[in-house]
Design a protein around this motif. Structure first.
Motif, mmCIF file in Angstrom:
data_model
loop_
_atom_site.group_PDB
_atom_site.id
_atom_site.type_symbol
_atom_site.label_atom_id
_atom_site.label_comp_id
_atom_site.label_asym_id
_atom_site.label_seq_id
_atom_site.Cartn_x
_atom_site.Cartn_y
_atom_site.Cartn_z
ATOM 1 N N GLY A 137 39.312 -0.584 37.158
ATOM 2 C CA GLY A 137 38.068 -1.096 36.597
ATOM 3 C C GLY A 137 37.709 -0.366 35.315
ATOM 4 O O GLY A 137 38.405 0.563 34.887
ATOM 5 N N CYS A 138 36.594 -0.763 34.703
ATOM 6 C CA CYS A 138 36.172 -0.177 33.424
ATOM 7 C C CYS A 138 34.672 0.102 33.473
ATOM 8 O O CYS A 138 33.860 -0.821 33.376
ATOM 9 N N ASP A 139 34.312 1.369 33.629
ATOM 10 C CA ASP A 139 32.895 1.735 33.701
ATOM 11 C C ASP A 139 32.183 1.583 32.366
ATOM 12 O O ASP A 139 30.949 1.526 32.322
ATOM 13 N N ALA A 140 32.927 1.496 31.291
ATOM 14 C CA ALA A 140 32.305 1.341 29.976
ATOM 15 C C ALA A 140 31.648 -0.029 29.813
ATOM 16 O O ALA A 140 30.710 -0.174 29.023
ATOM 17 N N LEU A 141 32.117 -1.024 30.552
ATOM 18 C CA LEU A 141 31.587 -2.381 30.397
ATOM 19 C C LEU A 141 30.081 -2.425 30.628
ATOM 20 O O LEU A 141 29.349 -3.086 29.895
ATOM 21 N N GLY A 142 29.616 -1.730 31.635
ATOM 22 C CA GLY A 142 28.193 -1.716 31.932
ATOM 23 C C GLY A 142 27.565 -0.363 31.747
ATOM 24 O O GLY A 142 26.425 -0.135 32.175
ATOM 25 N N GLY A 143 28.291 0.546 31.115
ATOM 26 C CA GLY A 143 27.810 1.908 30.954
ATOM 27 C C GLY A 143 27.343 2.207 29.544
ATOM 28 O O GLY A 143 26.816 1.332 28.841
ATOM 29 N N PHE A 144 27.548 3.448 29.120
ATOM 30 C CA PHE A 144 27.161 3.869 27.777
ATOM 31 C C PHE A 144 28.274 3.455 26.819
ATOM 32 O O PHE A 144 29.331 4.080 26.772
ATOM 33 N N GLU A 296 34.560 -12.727 9.565
ATOM 34 C CA GLU A 296 35.383 -11.781 10.320
ATOM 35 C C GLU A 296 34.714 -11.365 11.617
ATOM 36 O O GLU A 296 35.370 -11.174 12.642
ATOM 37 N N LEU A 297 33.405 -11.203 11.604
ATOM 38 C CA LEU A 297 32.685 -10.721 12.785
ATOM 39 C C LEU A 297 32.223 -11.851 13.695
ATOM 40 O O LEU A 297 31.567 -11.597 14.711
ATOM 41 N N ALA A 298 32.585 -13.089 13.360
ATOM 42 C CA ALA A 298 32.117 -14.234 14.159
ATOM 43 C C ALA A 298 32.615 -14.172 15.598
ATOM 44 O O ALA A 298 31.972 -14.710 16.499
ATOM 45 N N THR A 299 33.746 -13.534 15.822
ATOM 46 C CA THR A 299 34.313 -13.476 17.178
ATOM 47 C C THR A 299 33.934 -12.200 17.910
ATOM 48 O O THR A 299 34.484 -11.920 18.989
ATOM 49 N N ALA A 300 33.014 -11.429 17.362
ATOM 50 C CA ALA A 300 32.631 -10.162 17.994
ATOM 51 C C ALA A 300 32.100 -10.392 19.407
ATOM 52 O O ALA A 300 31.327 -11.315 19.662
ATOM 53 N N ASN A 301 32.527 -9.539 20.321
ATOM 54 C CA ASN A 301 32.106 -9.577 21.721
ATOM 55 C C ASN A 301 31.291 -8.310 21.982
ATOM 56 O O ASN A 301 31.848 -7.248 22.265
ATOM 57 N N VAL A 302 29.977 -8.431 21.837
ATOM 58 C CA VAL A 302 29.128 -7.239 21.871
ATOM 59 C C VAL A 302 28.475 -7.053 23.229
ATOM 60 O O VAL A 302 28.360 -7.987 24.028
ATOM 61 N N ARG A 303 28.025 -5.821 23.456
ATOM 62 C CA ARG A 303 27.232 -5.458 24.614
ATOM 63 C C ARG A 303 25.951 -4.793 24.133
ATOM 64 O O ARG A 303 25.865 -4.405 22.959
ATOM 65 N N PRO A 304 24.955 -4.657 25.000
ATOM 66 C CA PRO A 304 23.669 -4.119 24.523
ATOM 67 C C PRO A 304 23.791 -2.810 23.757
ATOM 68 O O PRO A 304 23.111 -2.607 22.754
ATOM 69 N N GLY A 305 24.703 -1.932 24.193
ATOM 70 C CA GLY A 305 24.805 -0.632 23.546
ATOM 71 C C GLY A 305 25.448 -0.655 22.179
ATOM 72 O O GLY A 305 25.193 0.230 21.354
ATOM 73 N N ASN A 306 26.328 -1.637 21.919
ATOM 74 C CA ASN A 306 27.050 -1.630 20.645
ATOM 75 C C ASN A 306 26.812 -2.881 19.801
ATOM 76 O O ASN A 306 27.527 -3.126 18.824
ATOM 77 N N ALA A 307 25.799 -3.677 20.143
ATOM 78 C CA ALA A 307 25.536 -4.916 19.399
ATOM 79 C C ALA A 307 25.237 -4.637 17.930
ATOM 80 O O ALA A 307 25.538 -5.468 17.058
ATOM 81 N N PHE A 308 24.679 -3.465 17.636
ATOM 82 C CA PHE A 308 24.360 -3.111 16.249
ATOM 83 C C PHE A 308 25.589 -3.052 15.357
ATOM 84 O O PHE A 308 25.498 -3.166 14.132
ATOM 85 N N LYS A 309 26.773 -2.853 15.963
ATOM 86 C CA LYS A 309 27.983 -2.679 15.166
ATOM 87 C C LYS A 309 28.348 -3.927 14.365
ATOM 88 O O LYS A 309 28.950 -3.825 13.292
ATOM 89 N N SER A 310 28.008 -5.095 14.877
ATOM 90 C CA SER A 310 28.346 -6.322 14.173
ATOM 91 C C SER A 310 27.677 -6.369 12.801
ATOM 92 O O SER A 310 28.335 -6.576 11.771
ATOM 93 N N ARG A 311 26.367 -6.156 12.767
ATOM 94 C CA ARG A 311 25.641 -6.162 11.486
ATOM 95 C C ARG A 311 26.025 -4.969 10.624
ATOM 96 O O ARG A 311 26.106 -5.081 9.394
#
Length: 331
Positions: A137-144, A296-311
């Motif tokens: 599993g991957c704890d990062a998916l729902g973690g920090f 380029e960023l249209a396919t970004a798959n973000v999560r709450p913690g890293n959503a800022f990275k797209s912009r």
């Protein structure tokens, strides 16, 4: 750290033979951040093959005008090489943006290529990590996950690739030379690092018995006008939140040559092909740069913690291209 056998071969042939004949062998020096991983119990090799004494520490001119860089060339030496600074400034800048002066004096090109993610869940053996233990599993998916990837990710892994140098190499179509008892293989840099998919533990196209011996930089005229921009939490000794390696040629107000790659946002050094396609042949202006970055960023798959990275990535692409475009029109 568990006991292991230690081998220090005198030449490349002996090194590749040692790995081919020793089950569970790992390269040390010009390899991964192996000692750190051994201390943490993540890597448990039966044999460590020390390649630091091999004659792979020169930078040589290629007939086409490119460079052949030995795998044991130190990062600091490569960054200071006049040929790199003049013809591939993005490479020099990327190297100088990484780690600290002390580490750059020890780190090698081969080691940089093969360094592993700094995802905290990968290093924490109490956490679930598919890269460390497939199927866990991957704890990062729902973690920090503030520092994690938004491009090229999967439900198995969202770890970001840590290298600065490799982002510049991706923009330049570098080629990795690998040696084994079967001979020498040349691997395009875009094929060298792998996306996680369902097998995040398989990080490169390198076979278990192959040794990286060199990296080739082809002659890329547009690279003489290039930049590496790194956005991070502090000015030194920090991994990228977002980085951009860009080269731009403008004639009569139009983009006639462009290379673009991203770091900090992807599971591997990310060649920004969609942005390049959007830019080539079009106007060299702020609006065009913005549209290319958004493509380029249209396919970004973000999560709450890293959503800022797209912009942040879009803004960094635009800022880097703007800087290059205002240095004078080649026409």
């Amino acid at each position: 750290m568990r006991p292991f056998a230690y081998v220090r071969p005198a030449d490349v042939e002996a090194a590749v033979h040692a790995v081919a004949t020793e089950p569970g062998a790992k390269f040390l020096g010009g390899g991964t951040n192996l000692v750190d991983l051994m201390r943490e119990g993540i890597e448990r090799p039966d044999t460590v093959v020390d390649v630091t004494g091999l004659p792979l520490d020169t930078v040589d001119d290629l007939p086409d005008g490119g460079l052949r860089i030995g795998a044991l060339v130190r990062n600091s030496a490569l960054a200071a090489d006049p040929r790199v600074r003049d013809h591939y400034p993005m490479v020099s800048q990327a190297l100088l943006a990484g780690a600290s002066p002390q580490l750059r004096n020890m780190a090698t090109v081969g080691g940089n290529l093969l360094q592993r993610t700094r995802c905290p869940y990968f290093y924490d053996t109490a956490s679930a990590c598919n890269k460390r233990e497939p199927g866990a599993g991957c704890d990062a998916l729902g973690g920090f996950n503030r520092g994690h990837a938004i491009l090229g990710v999967s439900e198995s892994c969202i770890a970001a690739h840590p290298s600065d140098m490799c982002v510049a190499l991706a923009a330049l179509d570098a080629v990795v030379e690998a040696r084994s008892v079967r001979g020498t293989r040349r691997i395009p840099i875009e094929e060298f690092h792998r996306l996680p998919g369902d097998t995040p533990q398989v990080e490169t196209a390198l076979a278990p018995d192959e040794l990286v011996t060199a990296v080739e930089l082809p002659a890329v005229p547009v690279a003489a006008r290039s930049r590496y921009r790194k956005v991070r939490d502090r000015a030194s000794y920090a991994f990228a939140l977002v980085s951009v390696a860009a080269a731009l040629e403008v004639r009569d107000g139009a983009v006639t040559g462009v290379r673009l790659a991203l770091g900090g946002v992807a599971a591997k050094p990310w060649r920004a092909r969609a942005a390049e396609e959007a830019l080539l042949g079009g106007p060299a202006g702020e609006e065009a740069f913005r549209r290319a970055a958004e493509a380029e960023l249209a396919t970004a798959n973000v999560r709450p913690g890293n959503a800022f990275k797209s912009r942040l990535a879009e803004a960094t692409i635009v800022a880097t291209l703007r800087e290059l475009s205002t240095e004078g029109d080649a026409g």
